[in-house]
Write an enzyme that holds these catalytic residues in place. Sequence first.
Site, mmCIF file in Angstrom:
data_model
loop_
_atom_site.group_PDB
_atom_site.id
_atom_site.type_symbol
_atom_site.label_atom_id
_atom_site.label_comp_id
_atom_site.label_asym_id
_atom_site.label_seq_id
_atom_site.Cartn_x
_atom_site.Cartn_y
_atom_site.Cartn_z
ATOM 1 C CE LYS A 1 -3.121 -5.382 11.395
ATOM 2 N NZ LYS A 1 -2.757 -4.948 12.763
ATOM 3 C CG HIS B 1 -2.883 -1.531 -0.658
ATOM 4 N ND1 HIS B 1 -2.657 -0.240 -0.277
ATOM 5 C CD2 HIS B 1 -4.109 -1.847 -0.175
ATOM 6 C CE1 HIS B 1 -3.688 0.196 0.406
ATOM 7 N NE2 HIS B 1 -4.590 -0.758 0.487
#
Length: 969
Positions: free
Chosen positions: A610, A167
């Site tokens: 999120k 990532h």
Amino acid sequence: MPEIDSRREKDAPLRQDIRTLGNALGQAIQHQRGHDVFDTVERLRSACKRLRDCDQQLLTASPKDADLLRSEIKQLDQEIMQLVEGCSLDTAIDVIRAFTVYFHLVNSAEQYHRIRRGRVYAASHNDQPQRGSLTALISFLQKNELDAPTVQKLLDQLSIELVFTAHPTEATRRSLITKTRRVADLLEIWDQQHETMTSRERTHWQRELESVIDLLWRTDAVRRVRPQPLDEIKMGIYYLDEILYDALPDLYSEFEELLHEAYPDLAVPSFLRLGSWIGGDQDGNPFVGPETMFTALNLQRSNVIEHYRTAIERMAQEFSQSLNYSSVTEALQRSIEEDALRLPNYNNELGPEVPLQPYRRKLSFMWKRLEATLTASEAPQSKKTASLKGKGSADISYPAAYGSADELLRDLALVRDSLLSDGEDNLAHGQLSRLIRQVEVFGFYFVALDVRQHSGRHAAAIGELLHVTGLSEEDYTKIDETARLYLLNNLLGDPRLVTRPDLKLSEETWHVLNTFHAIREAREIFGERAVTCYIISMTDSLSDLLEVQFFCKEAGINNLPIVPLFETIHDLHGCTDILNQAFTHPHYRAYVSQCHYKQQVMLGYSDSSKDGGILTSSWELYQAQGRLAALGRRHGIGITLFHGRGGAIGRGGGPIYQAILGQPPGTVNGRLRITEQGEMLSFKYGQHEIAIRNMELVVAGVVQSSLPDEGVSESRIHPSPTHEWITLMNTLSASAHRRYRQLIYEDPTFLQFFEQATPLLELGWLNIGSRPARRAKGRGIEELRAIPWVFSWMQSRYVLPSWYGVGGALEEYIEQDPANLEQLKALYKRWPFWRAFLDNLQMTLSKADMHIASHYAMLVDDEALRTRLSSEIVDEYERTRRNVIRIVGGKELLDNSPVLQQSIRRRNPYVDPLSYFQVTLLRRLRASGGILDRDPRQESSHEENEQDKLTYAVLLTINGIAAGVRNTG
């Protein structure tokens, strides 16, 4: 007061290290850029430190003093802004670089100080072992009177895997990492040798330190070119080569040694392994494919085999026993004779003396066979990159090469057994035993790869495949779940293959098909463990699993673990229903039987946070784990939970030991996989001893969490939540979820505020990863990946994803009944899950700064929008901070964690100047039209060059703040 004095005494060496490094950096700046840059740095540092002091005093000031402090804060704020805005662009860049390099040095000093404190603690003969250590773990087992058979059974069921991901959150370049590691080495040399150093040696030490820091100053912190997957693969191998190849066996050795003191006859299996997504994570990354996977595996194979050859060569030089004074087993002698026939030319090269030294001879043959193994792996790549669409390959035979790591292990075992039979125990248990452990753990692949792809790509590929072959006239991607399951059931029940090389399919579909064929080939070449599993992002139905099973069938794979990844709040709610359907589906059940009735389930911390906010995400993840474990027990299937944790709290980060102990009872059971992402690699694995410390925390946490409460008399490790606790958490979660969704998803103006009050749009130009920031082309929050979502808020010092919605929920609950506050306090002491959640909240609230954030809010064009949303956010921050302190106790955040508290306070005055610069430069960049999208190799006008320089300055601030707060995404 005594505690404060003790802490200051313990931290005195750290403060001295920071002064030494800061002075050397100051000299480098003055030498390279003159006194003006240095003076600007010092003025900013002094003003920001004073502002912070005033802000701290404000917490306990009288009304009269508070007014004076606010006036001084306002004045200091204006002075800092004037100083920043008055800098030329060149000066600004130098000042930003100065603070950024300073943070890299401080990070290095703090990492080494952790090592130093660990050594002091170990040498103090303290009766109380360090929390989370292997010593503490074994003491815990003994205090609870666990007998040897029970402990052995627990060890045998352990399966722990730490999985590195690619990532894009590592903002620090490898060039900087290697130099700061050298700084830590020099600090260690000073600690150990300075009292005995001669004057000349001290001069040489100081000169080398200054040289390294000078190189740091001259090294660009910002990548000018976006890294490719190959760069990320090499970065992952760096940690394997430099740290983990030695750190992991050292951990095992320490564990064996400590364990045998308490339980002499126990065997420690190789239960802790490493995994990686680097080269296998295709989700949203168009640059990763089957060939990338083979590149990663081949590079890893070459590196680990070279490590083995070096170790064997060293042993061959050492093991000089003569047959005149030692004897070998018949099995080893037969093996040597077989090697001589296999390698006749090399046998002649060894000369007439070597046959009289059997161990040296055997090890030499092994060294040569590993050379042949490398040659075989570096042979023409046609076989390794063959695909359904491509052509076949030649069969190249290398008879001297090892066919697998198991063959090498058998040879090593022959040498060990022979040594033991001849009474050479020390040699058998020394470096030979260490090498055996390394081969057991690393195989011929070094680190096992996971492959990951988005569920939508599988559905699209099957849809096209069905259409091209005429097996279905309907559009598979548009039919409902029932119809999909009907088609998939027929496909899985038909032994015939659907795919053929002559089919006219899109590149996207060939990409999916070729991936599965590459997985089969990779497992044949490197061993089944080389590719651990296949992960399905955004799993939300049974058909997502059956689609992957279909592709496995087409490629001839029948035992590759299929791992659903549940990422949103909705998916976490439905995960047990999906798996219940899977476990009762005849085709999938038969497939799981080939995987020894074991099922991995990955849980997404980042996207669930999120989606629903930190409190709701944490609670839904907790509940989902309990339901999944119960489901596995009902179906007789062992569930291994794979935790997709990030570095920041908003992505599941935080202290790992506490996090594991906070898992629901009955969910760990000795099996755990955890992602290690981005900047956490350098933080956790950048130094040998810190890597060992991180890994022992994981081992200790998993072992303790795997013990049933009824078998633990010392204390309750993981109490089951009562009905009262569950009701309380459901209430808090619902309230926090409502507040979070109202701001983030239901306010249509929020996106404008977010894009303007953070460097979100500019982050895409910081070359820290090969993967795009969004899953799709849309601009909404939904399409944005969790990493830039968290990264942006961290940069602006709001750190909003890690706390928003919690304060209002706590306050609402407390105000309903005064007894509720006492209930929350009691829960903090009794429930590891709640304690870990609030302690993480303290940390992230301490890193947030609403004063600095208010400057970012001024970047929002719409004044009414700016005023309204910034006020809402600040009010919620204060509610959260106030109520967390009320529950955990103390006067300020992190009063119960003084080491972390001091680290954050030490950093903040140095991060603040970077934030002031970032706001100023963002305003200037956006006013001049934003970042130019052009080829940097083309000729540029003066205006374009200035725009590029402005862009570079902004990216430098992003990099510097990331280094300062030690979090990106």
